[in-house]
Design a protein around this motif. Structure first.
Motif, PDB file in Angstrom:
ATOM      1  N   ARG A 220      30.977  35.096  48.537  1.00 49.62           N
ATOM      2  CA  ARG A 220      32.101  34.173  48.514  1.00 49.62           C
ATOM      3  C   ARG A 220      32.222  33.491  49.877  1.00 49.62           C
ATOM      4  O   ARG A 220      31.458  33.781  50.795  1.00 49.62           O
ATOM      5  CB  ARG A 220      33.388  34.909  48.150  1.00 49.62           C
ATOM      6  CG  ARG A 220      33.715  36.066  49.072  1.00 49.62           C
ATOM      7  CD  ARG A 220      34.862  36.897  48.494  1.00 49.62           C
ATOM      8  NE  ARG A 220      35.172  38.051  49.334  1.00 49.62           N
ATOM      9  CZ  ARG A 220      35.987  39.022  48.969  1.00 49.62           C
ATOM     10  NH1 ARG A 220      36.573  38.997  47.797  1.00 49.62           N
ATOM     11  NH2 ARG A 220      36.220  40.036  49.784  1.00 49.62           N
TER      12      ARG A 220
ATOM     13  N   ALA B 292      34.336  34.288  40.758  1.00 47.48           N
ATOM     14  CA  ALA B 292      35.714  34.647  40.401  1.00 47.48           C
ATOM     15  C   ALA B 292      36.701  33.526  40.722  1.00 47.48           C
ATOM     16  O   ALA B 292      37.529  33.670  41.619  1.00 47.48           O
ATOM     17  CB  ALA B 292      36.103  35.931  41.128  1.00 47.48           C
ATOM     18  N   PRO B 293      36.620  32.417  40.025  1.00 45.46           N
ATOM     19  CA  PRO B 293      37.546  31.319  40.332  1.00 45.46           C
ATOM     20  C   PRO B 293      38.933  31.550  39.741  1.00 45.46           C
ATOM     21  O   PRO B 293      39.080  32.237  38.730  1.00 45.46           O
ATOM     22  CB  PRO B 293      36.889  30.111  39.659  1.00 45.46           C
ATOM     23  CG  PRO B 293      36.173  30.711  38.484  1.00 45.46           C
ATOM     24  CD  PRO B 293      35.694  32.074  38.930  1.00 45.46           C
ATOM     25  N   SER B 294      39.923  30.986  40.393  1.00 46.49           N
ATOM     26  CA  SER B 294      41.267  30.952  39.822  1.00 46.49           C
ATOM     27  C   SER B 294      41.373  29.650  39.033  1.00 46.49           C
ATOM     28  O   SER B 294      41.055  28.590  39.561  1.00 46.49           O
ATOM     29  CB  SER B 294      42.320  30.955  40.930  1.00 46.49           C
ATOM     30  OG  SER B 294      42.117  32.075  41.758  1.00 46.49           O
TER      31      SER B 294
ATOM     32  N   ARG C 293      34.389  35.875  36.272  1.00 46.40           N
ATOM     33  CA  ARG C 293      35.695  36.530  36.217  1.00 46.40           C
ATOM     34  C   ARG C 293      36.768  35.469  36.448  1.00 46.40           C
ATOM     35  O   ARG C 293      36.767  34.826  37.497  1.00 46.40           O
ATOM     36  CB  ARG C 293      35.789  37.613  37.286  1.00 46.40           C
ATOM     37  CG  ARG C 293      37.048  38.460  37.147  1.00 46.40           C
ATOM     38  CD  ARG C 293      37.135  39.445  38.286  1.00 46.40           C
ATOM     39  NE  ARG C 293      37.704  38.841  39.483  1.00 46.40           N
ATOM     40  CZ  ARG C 293      37.556  39.330  40.718  1.00 46.40           C
ATOM     41  NH1 ARG C 293      36.842  40.407  40.922  1.00 46.40           N
ATOM     42  NH2 ARG C 293      38.131  38.734  41.742  1.00 46.40           N
TER      43      ARG C 293
ATOM     44  N   ASP D  82      40.184  34.566  37.474  1.00 45.34           N
ATOM     45  CA  ASP D  82      41.287  35.174  38.238  1.00 45.34           C
ATOM     46  C   ASP D  82      42.606  34.484  37.874  1.00 45.34           C
ATOM     47  O   ASP D  82      43.120  33.637  38.610  1.00 45.34           O
ATOM     48  CB  ASP D  82      41.014  35.054  39.747  1.00 45.34           C
ATOM     49  CG  ASP D  82      40.017  36.106  40.231  1.00 45.34           C
ATOM     50  OD1 ASP D  82      39.459  36.836  39.389  1.00 45.34           O
ATOM     51  OD2 ASP D  82      39.799  36.195  41.461  1.00 45.34           O
TER      52      ASP D  82
ATOM     53  N   TYR E 227      46.132  38.555  44.849  1.00 45.03           N
ATOM     54  CA  TYR E 227      44.694  38.565  44.575  1.00 45.03           C
ATOM     55  C   TYR E 227      43.969  39.852  45.007  1.00 45.03           C
ATOM     56  O   TYR E 227      43.081  40.362  44.314  1.00 45.03           O
ATOM     57  CB  TYR E 227      44.070  37.327  45.248  1.00 45.03           C
ATOM     58  CG  TYR E 227      42.673  37.531  45.699  1.00 45.03           C
ATOM     59  CD1 TYR E 227      41.620  37.508  44.778  1.00 45.03           C
ATOM     60  CD2 TYR E 227      42.378  37.786  47.036  1.00 45.03           C
ATOM     61  CE1 TYR E 227      40.333  37.730  45.190  1.00 45.03           C
ATOM     62  CE2 TYR E 227      41.084  38.004  47.443  1.00 45.03           C
ATOM     63  CZ  TYR E 227      40.070  37.986  46.518  1.00 45.03           C
ATOM     64  OH  TYR E 227      38.803  38.218  46.928  1.00 45.03           O
TER      65      TYR E 227
ATOM     66  N   HIS F  19      37.279  34.280  53.135  1.00 47.48           N
ATOM     67  CA  HIS F  19      37.703  35.588  52.619  1.00 47.48           C
ATOM     68  C   HIS F  19      37.391  36.751  53.560  1.00 47.48           C
ATOM     69  O   HIS F  19      37.639  37.903  53.209  1.00 47.48           O
ATOM     70  CB  HIS F  19      37.056  35.851  51.259  1.00 47.48           C
ATOM     71  CG  HIS F  19      37.732  35.137  50.129  1.00 47.48           C
ATOM     72  ND1 HIS F  19      38.960  35.518  49.645  1.00 47.48           N
ATOM     73  CD2 HIS F  19      37.371  34.057  49.406  1.00 47.48           C
ATOM     74  CE1 HIS F  19      39.324  34.714  48.665  1.00 47.48           C
ATOM     75  NE2 HIS F  19      38.381  33.806  48.497  1.00 47.48           N
TER      76      HIS F  19
ATOM     77  N   ARG G 229      29.437  38.402  40.716  1.00 49.48           N
ATOM     78  CA  ARG G 229      30.464  37.724  39.926  1.00 49.48           C
ATOM     79  C   ARG G 229      30.937  36.480  40.632  1.00 49.48           C
ATOM     80  O   ARG G 229      30.969  36.402  41.861  1.00 49.48           O
ATOM     81  CB  ARG G 229      31.643  38.671  39.615  1.00 49.48           C
ATOM     82  CG  ARG G 229      32.744  38.753  40.656  1.00 49.48           C
ATOM     83  CD  ARG G 229      32.339  39.438  41.945  1.00 49.48           C
ATOM     84  NE  ARG G 229      33.441  39.804  42.801  1.00 49.48           N
ATOM     85  CZ  ARG G 229      34.148  38.985  43.603  1.00 49.48           C
ATOM     86  NH1 ARG G 229      33.849  37.719  43.682  1.00 49.48           N
ATOM     87  NH2 ARG G 229      35.143  39.445  44.332  1.00 49.48           N
TER      88      ARG G 229
HETATM   89  N1  GLU Z   1      39.921  34.065  42.993  1.00 47.09           N
HETATM   90  C1  GLU Z   1      39.441  34.192  44.332  1.00 47.09           C
HETATM   91  C2  GLU Z   1      39.174  32.816  44.888  1.00 47.09           C
HETATM   92  O1  GLU Z   1      38.994  31.891  44.121  1.00 47.09           O
HETATM   93  C3  GLU Z   1      38.204  35.037  44.293  1.00 47.09           C
HETATM   94  C4  GLU Z   1      37.593  35.331  45.586  1.00 47.09           C
HETATM   95  C5  GLU Z   1      36.502  36.388  45.416  1.00 47.09           C
HETATM   96  O2  GLU Z   1      35.374  35.985  45.091  1.00 47.09           O
HETATM   97  O3  GLU Z   1      36.779  37.575  45.544  1.00 47.09           O
HETATM   98  O4  GLU Z   1      39.202  32.619  46.072  1.00 47.09           O
END
Ligand code: GLU
Length: 443
Positions: free
Chosen positions: A202, A8-10, A40, A42, A184, A206, A6
């Motif tokens: 990612r 998963a951008p905000s 996804r 976020d 998050y 992280h 996935r």
């Molecule tokens: N929304 C988080 C970000 O943009 C997702 C990080 C992830 O891939 O879990 O950093």
């Protein structure tokens, strides 16, 4: 096992080149294994999330050719988070804490002042019922922390290799704010479980989140997925975030960058493999492997991208670009111009010179030379290499060489001092137009 990744951008801004790279690698890994690539959104933070950014994210992925096999939005999944949260509270893995931000800050400062790491002291776990009642009576609402287990945390990162964290060196992370909103960490884990994510790919920013999240997977009775934490991108001069953070699809499109060029480059920088400009990414996908990536920052160089782009443009068939070409260029014209282009947009420039009309400003003292050139152009063989035939003949008859030989011809034939390679251009202008332009300039 079906591989599921996935991105998963905000939706709090435009995707930048680092995000695009992460999205690409998630997509490549899924496609390589015949798996699924999910988008996804976020958007738990209602205040900072904006619909226009959601649309921008979709459009950017579409432009890159990274079609998701499904899309989910965290804002539509609060019921699920609530249920799983309640389970963790009941199990004692998530606990309420009543400290204000100022109180926490003070605790941190005291610890730092004593030369100790600023780890949360878990005072909330020892509150008596009376103390809780007193806080509630004051109108305080708790925020919520995830209680880390003492057992060491370990995973084998697909890029970074074996990772180990000692929870004793970590604070129990806050997972929910006093106003009920989510941070998050926990919703991401709940979603990764619910969506059957097998590989989380990612940025290395992280890594410490992952340490806490590994325990959250376990607390929710799930096996953690595999993780690949990518080294961040660095600019060509070692300058990091500022410039790169502003480089997104809008910028690349404006610069005439083809999506395949960006894909070719982002598939390989940070690996020990050479960048291969491929209009069809299939071989890049087949060869994609996290084991090829190193831990050093990957260098993103716009000049390199421009070079890759030119080599992509040289491969693009007429059908792939016809909608973006000026009327009049056919497949033959495109094939002739293509090797000289750095961007598809430059074709229009070439074509306006080919088709004319050109408005040639020539120096008075060059008129006789250009009249001579018109005669020479009528006499030479046009089938092979008319530019060299023409300039060769004129060099001999006039004794001119270098700039005085070439520049008046370029001006007369194109109306400009600079432009595409004349050897490539002249056959496209063709015999009749060339003779007419030279005569007009010579008269
Ligand atoms: N929304 C988080 C970000 O943009 C997702 C990080 C992830 O891939 O879990 O950093």
């Amino acid at each position: 096992m079906t591989i599921v990744t996935r991105f998963a951008p905000s939706p709090t801004g435009n995707l930048h080149v680092g995000n695009l790279r992460t999205a690409l690698h998630n997509w490549m890994w899924a496609v390589k294994h015949g798996g699924r690539f999910l988008l996804r959104i976020d958007d738990t933070d209602a205040e900072r999330s904006e619909e226009r950014f959601v649309e921008g994210i979709r459009a950017d992925l579409d432009w890159m050719g990274l079609t998701p096999d499904g899309e989910a939005r965290q804002s539509a999944r609060f019921d699920l988070y609530e249920r799983r949260f309640a389970g963790l509270v009941a199990a004692g893995r998530v606990y309420p804490a009543y400290e204000s931000a100022q109180e926490l800050d003070l605790k941190r400062k005291v610890l730092l002042g004593r030369g100790l790491p600023p780890i949360y002291d878990r005072a909330a776990l020892t509150l008596t019922e009376a103390q809780v009642a007193a806080f509630e009576g004051e109108g305080r609402r708790p925020h919520w922390r995830f209680r880390l287990d003492a057992a060491p945390i370990a995973w084998d990162d697909m890029i970074r290799g074996p990772q180990r964290f000692d929870p004793a060196t970590m604070s129990d992370p806050v997972v929910r704010r006093a106003d009920g909103s989510w941070l998050y960490l926990l919703p991401s884990v709940i979603d990764d479980i619910d969506m059957g994510i097998t590989h989380v790919v990612r940025g290395e920013d992280h890594v410490s989140n992952t340490a806490a999240q590994v325990q959250m997977f376990e607390a929710l009775e799930a096996t953690p997925p595999a993780f690949a934490h990518e080294a961040l991108l660095t600019g060509s001069e070692g300058k990091l975030s500022k410039r790169l953070g502003s480089l997104g699809v809008a910028h690349f499109r404006e610069a005439g960058i083809e999506p395949q060029a960006l894909v070719s480059l982002l598939a390989r920088i940070g690996t020990s493999d050479p960048v291969e400009p491929l209009a069809d990414p299939t071989p890049l996908v087949a060869a994609f492997d996290f084991a090829r990536f190193g831990r050093a920052p990957a260098r993103f160089d716009e000049a390199e991208l421009a070079g890759v782009n030119a080599r992509i443009v040289h491969q693009l068939p007429f059908e792939a670009v016809r909608d973006r070409l000026p009327a009049g260029i056919d497949a033959t014209g495109w094939d002739a111009i293509r090797p000289n282009l750095a961007t598809v947009a430059e074709a229009a420039d070439w074509w306006s010179v080919v088709e004319g009309p050109v408005d040639a400003q020539v120096d008075a003292e060059d008129r006789a030379y250009l009249a001579q050139a018109a005669d020479a152009a009528a006499a030479i063989e046009w089938a092979a290499d008319p530019w060299h035939a023409l300039t060769g003949a004129l060099k001999e008859t006039t004794g001119r060489k270098g700039k005085p030989l070439f520049l008046p011809l370029r001006r007369a034939l194109t109306g400009r001092d600079h432009g595409p390679d004349m050897a490539a251009l002249l056959p496209l202008i063709g015999r009749e137009r060339a003779i007419d332009r030279l005569r007009a300039a010579g008269g």
